[in-house]
Design a protein around this motif. Structure first.
Motif, PDB file in Angstrom:
ATOM      1  N   VAL A  93       0.835  -1.165   0.155  1.00  7.97           N
ATOM      2  CA  VAL A  93       0.047  -0.129  -0.036  1.00  7.97           C
ATOM      3  C   VAL A  93       0.874   1.312   0.061  1.00  7.97           C
ATOM      4  CG1 VAL A  93      -1.894  -1.256   1.097  1.00  7.97           C
ATOM      5  CG2 VAL A  93      -0.459   0.061   2.463  1.00  7.97           C
ATOM      6  N   GLU A  94       2.263   1.136  -0.026  1.00  7.17           N
ATOM      7  CA  GLU A  94       3.204   2.191  -0.083  1.00  7.17           C
ATOM      8  C   GLU A  94       2.852   3.200   0.992  1.00  7.17           C
ATOM      9  OE1 GLU A  94       2.774   3.894  -3.660  1.00  7.17           O
ATOM     10  OE2 GLU A  94       4.061   2.688  -4.721  1.00  7.17           O
ATOM     11  N   ALA A  95       2.815   2.558   2.266  1.00  5.34           N
ATOM     12  CA  ALA A  95       2.413   3.100   3.402  1.00  5.34           C
ATOM     13  C   ALA A  95       3.622   4.230   3.752  1.00  5.34           C
ATOM     14  CB  ALA A  95       2.390   2.057   4.793  1.00  5.34           C
ATOM     15  N   ASP A  96       3.244   5.376   4.404  1.00  4.82           N
ATOM     16  CA  ASP A  96       4.290   6.229   5.108  1.00  4.82           C
ATOM     17  C   ASP A  96       4.764   5.955   6.409  1.00  4.82           C
ATOM     18  OD1 ASP A  96       3.816   7.971   2.649  1.00  4.82           O
ATOM     19  OD2 ASP A  96       1.946   8.481   3.546  1.00  4.82           O
ATOM     20  N   LEU A  97       3.830   5.141   6.962  1.00  2.87           N
ATOM     21  CA  LEU A  97       4.318   4.870   8.511  1.00  2.87           C
ATOM     22  C   LEU A  97       3.739   3.642   8.869  1.00  2.87           C
ATOM     23  CD1 LEU A  97       5.359   6.359  11.353  1.00  2.87           C
ATOM     24  CD2 LEU A  97       3.051   7.194  11.582  1.00  2.87           C
ATOM     25  N   ILE A  98       4.273   2.972   9.947  1.00  5.36           N
ATOM     26  CA  ILE A  98       3.950   1.756  10.678  1.00  5.36           C
ATOM     27  C   ILE A  98       3.550   2.182  12.083  1.00  5.36           C
ATOM     28  CG2 ILE A  98       4.283  -0.605  11.239  1.00  5.36           C
ATOM     29  CD1 ILE A  98       6.006  -0.897   8.845  1.00  5.36           C
ATOM     30  N   ALA A  99       2.361   1.975  12.593  1.00  7.84           N
ATOM     31  CA  ALA A  99       2.153   2.208  13.903  1.00  7.84           C
ATOM     32  C   ALA A  99       1.978   1.036  14.749  1.00  7.84           C
ATOM     33  CB  ALA A  99       1.025   3.111  13.947  1.00  7.84           C
ATOM     34  N   MET A 100       2.521   0.889  16.151  1.00 11.09           N
ATOM     35  CA  MET A 100       2.418  -0.516  16.755  1.00 11.09           C
ATOM     36  C   MET A 100       2.473  -0.187  18.266  1.00 11.09           C
ATOM     37  SD  MET A 100       5.136  -3.000  15.097  1.00 11.09           S
ATOM     38  CE  MET A 100       4.541  -4.421  15.808  1.00 11.09           C
ATOM     39  N   VAL A 128       8.556   3.728  12.064  1.00 12.04           N
ATOM     40  CA  VAL A 128       7.613   3.187  13.075  1.00 12.04           C
ATOM     41  C   VAL A 128       7.411   3.836  14.016  1.00 12.04           C
ATOM     42  CG1 VAL A 128       7.493   0.908  14.104  1.00 12.04           C
ATOM     43  CG2 VAL A 128       8.718   0.771  12.073  1.00 12.04           C
ATOM     44  N   LEU A 129       6.215   4.145  14.346  1.00  6.91           N
ATOM     45  CA  LEU A 129       5.515   4.690  15.634  1.00  6.91           C
ATOM     46  C   LEU A 129       5.313   3.705  16.775  1.00  6.91           C
ATOM     47  CD1 LEU A 129       4.750   7.289  17.098  1.00  6.91           C
ATOM     48  CD2 LEU A 129       2.755   6.992  16.227  1.00  6.91           C
ATOM     49  N   LEU A 130       5.979   3.836  17.616  1.00 10.78           N
ATOM     50  CA  LEU A 130       5.971   2.706  18.815  1.00 10.78           C
ATOM     51  C   LEU A 130       5.427   3.287  19.981  1.00 10.78           C
ATOM     52  CD1 LEU A 130       6.658  -0.386  19.066  1.00 10.78           C
ATOM     53  CD2 LEU A 130       8.421   0.407  20.224  1.00 10.78           C
ATOM     54  N   LEU A 131       4.241   2.603  20.396  1.00 10.29           N
ATOM     55  CA  LEU A 131       3.705   3.408  21.762  1.00 10.29           C
ATOM     56  C   LEU A 131       3.553   2.159  22.743  1.00 10.29           C
ATOM     57  CD1 LEU A 131       1.737   4.919  19.323  1.00 10.29           C
ATOM     58  CD2 LEU A 131       1.662   6.552  21.066  1.00 10.29           C
ATOM     59  N   ASN A 132       3.948   2.444  23.966  1.00 13.16           N
ATOM     60  CA  ASN A 132       3.693   1.565  25.126  1.00 13.16           C
ATOM     61  C   ASN A 132       2.570   2.083  25.934  1.00 13.16           C
ATOM     62  OD1 ASN A 132       5.062   3.434  26.885  1.00 13.16           O
ATOM     63  ND2 ASN A 132       7.115   2.634  26.351  1.00 13.16           N
ATOM     64  N   PRO A 133       1.856   1.324  26.940  1.00 12.01           N
ATOM     65  CA  PRO A 133       1.168   1.729  27.802  1.00 12.01           C
ATOM     66  C   PRO A 133       1.403   3.449  28.442  1.00 12.01           C
ATOM     67  CG  PRO A 133       1.104  -0.381  28.301  1.00 12.01           C
ATOM     68  CD  PRO A 133       2.652   0.075  27.345  1.00 12.01           C
ATOM     69  N   PHE A 134       2.677   3.401  29.041  1.00  6.16           N
ATOM     70  CA  PHE A 134       2.812   4.640  29.396  1.00  6.16           C
ATOM     71  C   PHE A 134       2.922   5.912  28.530  1.00  6.16           C
ATOM     72  CE2 PHE A 134       5.636   8.196  30.943  1.00  6.16           C
ATOM     73  CZ  PHE A 134       5.479   8.087  32.530  1.00  6.16           C
ATOM     74  N   ALA A 135       3.529   5.641  27.082  1.00  2.00           N
ATOM     75  CA  ALA A 135       3.508   6.578  26.398  1.00  2.00           C
ATOM     76  C   ALA A 135       2.153   6.905  25.637  1.00  2.00           C
ATOM     77  CB  ALA A 135       4.272   6.072  24.930  1.00  2.00           C
ATOM     78  N   LEU A 136       0.949   6.067  25.713  1.00  6.01           N
ATOM     79  CA  LEU A 136      -0.431   6.171  25.491  1.00  6.01           C
ATOM     80  C   LEU A 136      -1.070   7.228  26.283  1.00  6.01           C
ATOM     81  CD1 LEU A 136      -1.642   2.681  24.135  1.00  6.01           C
ATOM     82  CD2 LEU A 136      -1.351   4.769  22.794  1.00  6.01           C
ATOM     83  N   ALA A 137      -0.680   7.023  27.736  1.00 10.26           N
ATOM     84  CA  ALA A 137      -1.272   7.846  28.639  1.00 10.26           C
ATOM     85  C   ALA A 137      -0.666   9.116  28.635  1.00 10.26           C
ATOM     86  CB  ALA A 137      -0.770   7.274  29.921  1.00 10.26           C
ATOM     87  N   SER A 138       0.669   9.293  28.108  1.00 16.89           N
ATOM     88  CA  SER A 138       1.270  10.471  28.010  1.00 16.89           C
ATOM     89  C   SER A 138       0.742  11.377  26.900  1.00 16.89           C
ATOM     90  CB  SER A 138       2.698  10.410  27.838  1.00 16.89           C
ATOM     91  OG  SER A 138       3.527  11.619  27.556  1.00 16.89           O
ATOM     92  N   TRP A 139       0.454  10.633  26.002  1.00 12.53           N
ATOM     93  CA  TRP A 139      -0.256  11.238  24.826  1.00 12.53           C
ATOM     94  C   TRP A 139      -1.629  11.944  24.914  1.00 12.53           C
ATOM     95  CZ3 TRP A 139       2.275  10.399  19.410  1.00 12.53           C
ATOM     96  CH2 TRP A 139       1.810  11.045  18.470  1.00 12.53           C
ATOM     97  N   GLU A 140      -2.266  11.311  25.732  1.00 13.52           N
ATOM     98  CA  GLU A 140      -3.653  11.634  26.013  1.00 13.52           C
ATOM     99  C   GLU A 140      -3.670  12.853  26.689  1.00 13.52           C
ATOM    100  OE1 GLU A 140      -5.566   8.969  28.457  1.00 13.52           O
ATOM    101  OE2 GLU A 140      -5.831   7.412  27.141  1.00 13.52           O
ATOM    102  N   GLY A 141      -2.461  13.520  27.264  1.00  9.35           N
ATOM    103  CA  GLY A 141      -2.472  14.726  27.840  1.00  9.35           C
ATOM    104  C   GLY A 141      -1.819  15.831  26.820  1.00  9.35           C
TER     105      GLY A 141
END
Length: 271
Positions: A93-100, A128-141
């Motif tokens: 699909v010629e993606a610009d980014l992979i998120a996991m 590649v955009l990588l998010l762990n549980p702590f990072a997800l909580a941080s992003w919400e803020g």
């Protein structure tokens, strides 16, 4: 790869954590005309057709829950090896980014050799955009700062266009970070001059950036910069070397940072 991330492949295992990646993508892509998110679930090659339909239905429900006006979601289910299918589909699909998502509390500390996320990071030909549980909580803020560590090499600067794009979309400060090592005195002036020129170039392009100059061990200084930043942080960096993450086993800067960083990570493998 485009300088703007408009087509994103999200590797999903059907967990709530994996679906949590979609919220940050809404923030990034919600106002982007023509943005498309591909939700990809991989199941065993010998799984019954009924399992495929169940997986597809679950992905479609997730897509509806995270629908955005200008962003389209597609659900795809494939048979086979998860890492291989994520990489293959991203090329198709010629993606610009992979998120996991990752399951460790900090960085990718729980990665083991051969895991899906580790293999994707090792072989991906796109960021590649990588998010762990702590990072997800941080992003919400809210993400207030995008930090880009540069070492004075052209390879390290390859992540800059996408980091600029993320900073623009998030209305975040773009911060260039350079760490001078004590044993690198002969090249310190050359590296710093290139960093300062890069920083000035960002200003000339109309995207002001701040510049942080530190001394010491690179990994420790990068992590310290993340920890001391006020508000949410996104760390954008490249891995070096012809074999990408194969050098992690030898204690590279990338290994230490990626395994210990609590912030969202945007990683580009450089050949």
């Amino acid at each position: 790869m485009s300088e703007a991330a408009r087509k994103v492949v999200v590797g999903s295992d059907g967990s709530a954590l994996a679906e949590g990646v979609l919220d940050p993508l809404q923030t990034l892509l919600g106002s982007e005309e023509g943005a498309r998110v591909y939700l990809l679930r991989t199941i065993a090659a010998d799984a019954p057709e009924e399992q495929i339909e169940e997986a597809r239905a679950a992905l479609e429900q997730a897509a509806r829950r995270h629908a955005a006006p200008r962003c389209e979601f597609e659900a795809h289910v494939r048979r086979g090896d998860a890492a291989e299918e994520i990489l293959r589909f991203s090329q198709e699909v010629e993606a610009d980014l992979i998120a996991m998502s990752s399951h460790g509390r900090r960085g990718v500390e729980r990665f083991v050799r051969g895991s899906v996320a580790e293999r994707v990071l090792r072989h991906a030909e796109r960021p590649v955009l990588l998010l762990n549980p702590f990072a997800l909580a941080s992003w919400e803020g809210g993400v207030a700062r995008v930090i880009v560590p540069l070492d004075g090499s052209e390879r390290a600067e390859a992540i800059l266009p996408l980091a600029q794009d993320f900073a623009r979309r998030l209305s975040a400060e773009l911060r260039v970070l350079h760490v001078s090592e004590p044993n690198d005195a002969p090249h310190r002036g050359i590296h710093r001059a290139r960093i300062e020129a890069t920083h000035a170039g960002l200003d000339a392009e109309g995207q002001p950036a701040t510049l942080a100059l530190r001394e010491g061990g690179p990994a420790e200084a990068i992590l310290d910069e993340v920890e001391q930043s006020e508000g949410g942080v996104l760390l954008a960096m490249t891995t070096h070397g012809l074999s990408g993450l194969e050098r992690w086993a030898y204690g590279s800067v990338a290994e230490h940072v990626l395994r210990r960083c609590p912030a969202p990570l945007l990683v580009l493998r450089q050949r």
